[in-house]
Design an enzyme around this catalytic site. Structure first.
Site, short mmCIF file in Angstrom:
data_model
loop_
_atom_site.label_atom_id
_atom_site.label_comp_id
_atom_site.label_asym_id
_atom_site.label_seq_id
_atom_site.Cartn_x
_atom_site.Cartn_y
_atom_site.Cartn_z
N CYS A 1 14.04 11.02 6.25
CA CYS A 1 13.97 10.69 7.68
C CYS A 1 15.37 10.70 8.29
O CYS A 1 15.50 10.70 9.50
CB CYS A 1 13.31 9.34 7.88
N LYS B 1 0.88 -1.17 0.00
CA LYS B 1 0.00 0.00 0.00
C LYS B 1 0.92 1.21 0.00
O LYS B 1 1.38 1.67 1.04
CB LYS B 1 -0.88 -0.03 1.25
P1 NAD Z 1 2.46 9.43 6.69
O1 NAD Z 1 2.50 8.88 8.05
O2 NAD Z 1 1.55 10.58 6.41
O3 NAD Z 1 2.02 8.29 5.64
C1 NAD Z 1 2.66 7.04 5.59
C2 NAD Z 1 1.65 6.00 5.11
O4 NAD Z 1 0.56 5.93 6.05
C3 NAD Z 1 1.03 6.32 3.77
O5 NAD Z 1 0.96 5.12 3.01
C4 NAD Z 1 -0.34 6.84 4.11
O6 NAD Z 1 -1.31 6.55 3.14
C5 NAD Z 1 -0.67 6.13 5.41
N1 NAD Z 1 -1.53 6.93 6.29
C6 NAD Z 1 -1.54 8.29 6.41
N2 NAD Z 1 -2.46 8.68 7.32
C7 NAD Z 1 -3.04 7.56 7.78
C8 NAD Z 1 -4.06 7.29 8.75
N3 NAD Z 1 -4.67 8.29 9.42
N4 NAD Z 1 -4.41 6.03 9.00
C9 NAD Z 1 -3.81 5.02 8.34
N5 NAD Z 1 -2.84 5.20 7.40
C10 NAD Z 1 -2.45 6.44 7.13
O7 NAD Z 1 3.97 9.77 6.28
P2 NAD Z 1 4.50 10.53 4.99
O8 NAD Z 1 4.15 11.98 5.06
O9 NAD Z 1 4.13 9.78 3.75
O10 NAD Z 1 6.08 10.33 5.15
C11 NAD Z 1 6.88 11.19 5.91
C12 NAD Z 1 7.14 10.64 7.29
O11 NAD Z 1 7.75 9.37 7.20
C13 NAD Z 1 8.11 11.49 8.10
O12 NAD Z 1 7.66 11.56 9.42
C14 NAD Z 1 9.42 10.72 8.02
O13 NAD Z 1 10.32 10.95 9.06
C15 NAD Z 1 8.91 9.32 8.04
N6 NAD Z 1 9.90 8.38 7.50
C16 NAD Z 1 10.52 7.55 8.38
C17 NAD Z 1 11.47 6.65 7.91
C18 NAD Z 1 12.16 5.72 8.86
O14 NAD Z 1 12.75 4.74 8.41
N7 NAD Z 1 12.08 5.94 10.15
C19 NAD Z 1 11.79 6.62 6.55
C20 NAD Z 1 11.12 7.49 5.69
C21 NAD Z 1 10.17 8.36 6.18
#
Ligand code: NAD
Length: 500
Positions: free
Chosen positions: A282, A174
């Protein structure tokens, strides 16, 4: 023209059936370039049911044959590198070189997975007792799922599906609804590489499909990468439903600059790690912690001209240092946080607010580079993840104070120390409560054959991503004790025996 994207189910593109769509933007122009379908629970469940039908035959395919699919996939990724990077840049906004890096760091994990036959070998004890051998094997879990963020739309899906599939699982991906085209292209390439249909299903969607994943009884394990609040939610709901879950969340990565550091090297590192990919990594450094006022003054003096020189531009501009941020909402969030920093009394020594958009791209989601000095730990710009081209400087009076700042922050993804002193570096690496540490390396992303994962609010669950941990996460161990006595006629034993 707006393209209508699809799901990828059983080896074909399938149109969305829910009637719900999300806009996919070109962040450099601000235009909607595609619509991505948002799957319903029924669509997700149907994709899982098909994956469950296909999985046993895939698990029964010998690991070397499964590895050959990965070998061919690597060849195809290299063949299509430019095409993938262009599609990625157009939806994400990152520069072309950076987009190639996104594909490359995923590809390297696929290369690691070619070693699956070796990695899946179990353990064997010959003669654990008289006529008794003991062995363990790693078996696939069945159907597993991955939920991935927008910021690495090639790399993170590959970090998830390549090990899972190499282990003999079927995988439901997803991807982020912000940039779903590259994950669909990767699925097509996996099919071309010889993957049987149904083993990699790409189901596009939002919260509805995520919840359907978490509640689906067939799905055995869920890997998530994204922001911390969603990571915590997915971890709790997935675990409550009896699944194996690993979730990687947000970050606030500190770089400690010691007085003896090479200040040019430190400043160059901070500019690359703080502003590259518009700070949407990240592992970006978002906090610089110079030790001592004199170090801070020298560092700021080196940083200011470098930050002022940064060039923002669309992916096709080879001279651009970074591109737009992913959406207008992301830009607003960054701008709002910058204002809280100014209001709280931090010194904005490079103000990116007035930056003009590149000519011809006036409607893109641009954010100029910002550099703050004299940030304090109570400020929102210090506590919150900004995920934009904003670097905060917190001045520490001593090494212990600098170390304490990084240790006390709720996030624990990555960190770095810049110094010429081996003893300070060694002490830092040993004591810090953060998952990935750089010594004179600003973005210490481990290579494919090590593992990637943060601590504290940056990681929930057990085991890291990629490397040997991923083979543990996507398999379960079965241990067999076998007795082939020369004479069963000796009779049955009823006591719980110790091995003689
Ligand atoms: P996000 O949390 O908004 O979304 C990530 C995923 O979750 C997406 O597939 C999205 O569709 C889903 N999602 C969003 N809201 C949701 C909800 N309410 N309920 C269920 N699913 C939901 O993150 P983003 O904006 O796509 O990515 C950026 C974030 O990811 C930053 O915080 C970054 O630090 C983090 N990140 C962490 C790593 C790591 O390895 N720690 C790596 C890359 C990015």
């Amino acid at each position: 023209m707006t393209t209508e994207l699809s799901h990828w189910i059983n080896g074909q593109h399938v149109k969305g059936g829910s009637g719900r769509f999300a806009d996919v933007f070109n962040p450099a122009t601000g235009e909607v370039q595609a619509k991505v379908p948002l799957a319903s629970k029924d669509e997700l469940d149907a994709a899982v049911a098909k994956a469950a039908e296909a999985q046993p035959a895939w698990a029964a395919t010998n690991p070397q044959r499964r590895a050959r699919v990965m070998m061919e996939f690597v060849r195809l990724l290299n063949r299509d590198m430019d095409k993938l990077a262009e599609a990625l840049s157009k939806e994400h906004g990152k520069t072309f070189v950076d987009a190639k890096g996104d594909v490359q760091r995923g590809l390297e994990v696929v290369e690691f997975c070619i070693g699956a036959p070796h990695l899946l070998k179990g353990e064997y004890t010959d003669g654990a007792g008289p006529g008794i051998d003991m062995y363990s094997m790693r078996q696939a879990l069945g159907v597993v799922a991955g939920i991935t963020p927008f910021n690495f739309p090639a790399m993170i899906p590959m970090w998830k599906f390549a090990p899972a599939i190499s282990c003999g699982n079927a995988f439901i991906l997803k991807p982020s609804e912000r940039d779903p085209s590259v994950p669909l292209m990767l699925a097509e390439l996996m099919q071309e590489a010889g993957l049987p249909d149904g083993i990699l299903q790409v189901v596009n969607g939002d919260k509805e499909s995520v919840d359907a994943i978490l509640d689906n009884e067939t799905i055995q394990a869920v890997g998530f990468v994204g922001s911390t609040p969603i990571a915590a939610y997915i971890y709790e709901r997935g675990c409550a439903n009896g699944k194996r879950v690993q979730c990687f969340g947000g970050a606030k990565n500190h770089m400690i600059v010691m007085p003896d550091a090479d200040m040019d090297q430190a400043a160059d590192a901070l500019v690359g790690a703080g502003y590259g990919a518009a700070g949407e990594r990240c592992m970006a450094i978002s906090v610089a912690v110079p030790v001592g006022d004199e170090t801070a003054d020298r560092l700021i003096e080196k940083l200011v001209p470098r930050v002022e020189k940064l060039k923002v531009g669309p992916w096709s501009d080879e001279a651009a240092d970074y591109g737009p941020v992913v959406t207008a909402a992301a830009r607003e969030n960054i701008t709002r946080l910058v204002q809280t920093g100014i209001d709280a009394g931090a010194e904005l020594v490079v103000d990116g607010r007035g930056m003009a958009a590149p000519q011809g791209y006036e409607d893109g989601f641009w954010v100029g580079p910002h550099l703050f000095d004299r940030v304090t730990p109570d400020m929102d710009i210090y506590r919150k993840e900004i995920f934009g081209p904003v670097l905060s400087t917190v001045r520490a009076a001593s090494y212990e104070e600098a170390l304490g700042l990084a240790m006390d922050h709720e996030y624990g993804n990555g960190t770095a120390i810049f110094t010429r002193d081996g003893d300070a570096a060694r002490d830092f690496a040993s004591r810090i409560n953060i998952g990935m540490v750089g010594i004179n390396v600003p973005i210490p992303v481990p290579l494919a054959y090590h593992t990637f994962g943060g601590w504290k609010k940056s990681g929930f669950g057990d085991l890291n991503q990629h490397g040997p941990d991923s083979f543990r996460f996507y398999t379960r161990t079965k241990t067999v004790t076998a007795r082939w006595p020369s004479g069963i006629k000796e009779g049955a034993a009823f006591n719980f025996k110790a091995m003689d």
